[in-house]
Design an enzyme around this catalytic site. Structure first.
Site, mmCIF file in Angstrom:
data_model
loop_
_atom_site.group_PDB
_atom_site.id
_atom_site.type_symbol
_atom_site.label_atom_id
_atom_site.label_comp_id
_atom_site.label_asym_id
_atom_site.label_seq_id
_atom_site.Cartn_x
_atom_site.Cartn_y
_atom_site.Cartn_z
ATOM 1 N NE ARG A 1 -14.871 -3.502 5.638
ATOM 2 C CZ ARG A 1 -14.313 -3.422 6.840
ATOM 3 N NH1 ARG A 1 -13.927 -4.517 7.469
ATOM 4 N NH2 ARG A 1 -14.111 -2.258 7.410
ATOM 5 C CD GLU B 1 -3.210 9.667 5.213
ATOM 6 O OE1 GLU B 1 -2.257 9.950 5.952
ATOM 7 O OE2 GLU B 1 -3.980 8.710 5.409
#
Length: 173
Positions: free
Chosen positions: A64, A101
């Site tokens: 994006r 993560e």
């Protein structure tokens, strides 16, 4: 000077989609903002204003970030360098890996920059900061001078600045 009313309206167009792409995630959908010409113009100007005149090229971080970076480059009258996920470019010149993560990722870029090019990094969201830190390292490896990083929104609870460093954020959520 940023148009506060226009930015407030632009921010109101960002939708929160609960549990996407997985349970517990609050996804920030910017497509309504992108579809509104006045809102897109207002955020683009506000993203680049603090850096105006100080950069030769905009680096757009996948995916994006590409959308915002393309508009920002056109608005500023400078070129665009796409910073892609690994394996998406036909001739990557450099690659930087970074921690996620639950694993690792990498970003790549071509070496189409002039030596010493001053680059403004643009992305949609500052979350944990890993992608932005990797993009800075990648551009430096390619010989560019990163003059700043600007994002549409910052997810403050994730403390991305601890990893990414100084970032200009339009909206903090």
């Amino acid at each position: 000077m940023p148009d506060t009313a226009a930015l407030d309206r632009a921010e109101s167009l960002i939708r929160t989609i609960p549990d996407y792409p997985s349970p517990g995630i609050q996804f920030r959908d910017i497509t309504p903002l992108l579809a509104d010409a006045a809102a897109l113009r207002a955020v683009t100007r506000a993203l680049i204003e603090p850096f105006e005149g100080g950069f030769d090229v905009v680096g757009g971080i996948e995916a994006r970030g590409f959308l915002l970076a393309g508009v920002a480059a056109a608005e500023a009258g400078v070129g665009l360098v796409p910073i892609r996920k690994a394996g998406k470019l036909p001739r990557p010149a450099a690659s930087v890996s970074y921690a996620l993560e639950y694993g690792e990722a990498a970003i790549e870029a071509h070496d189409d920059l002039a030596p010493g090019a001053r680059i403004l990094l643009v992305d949609d969201v500052l979350a944990t900061g890993g992608t932005i830190a990797a993009a800075r390292e990648l551009m430096t490896t390619l010989g560019a001078e990163v003059i700043g990083t600007t994002v549409l929104m910052e997810l403050e609870a994730l403390d991305g600045r601890a990893v990414a460093g100084e970032v200009h954020s339009l909206f903090v959520v």
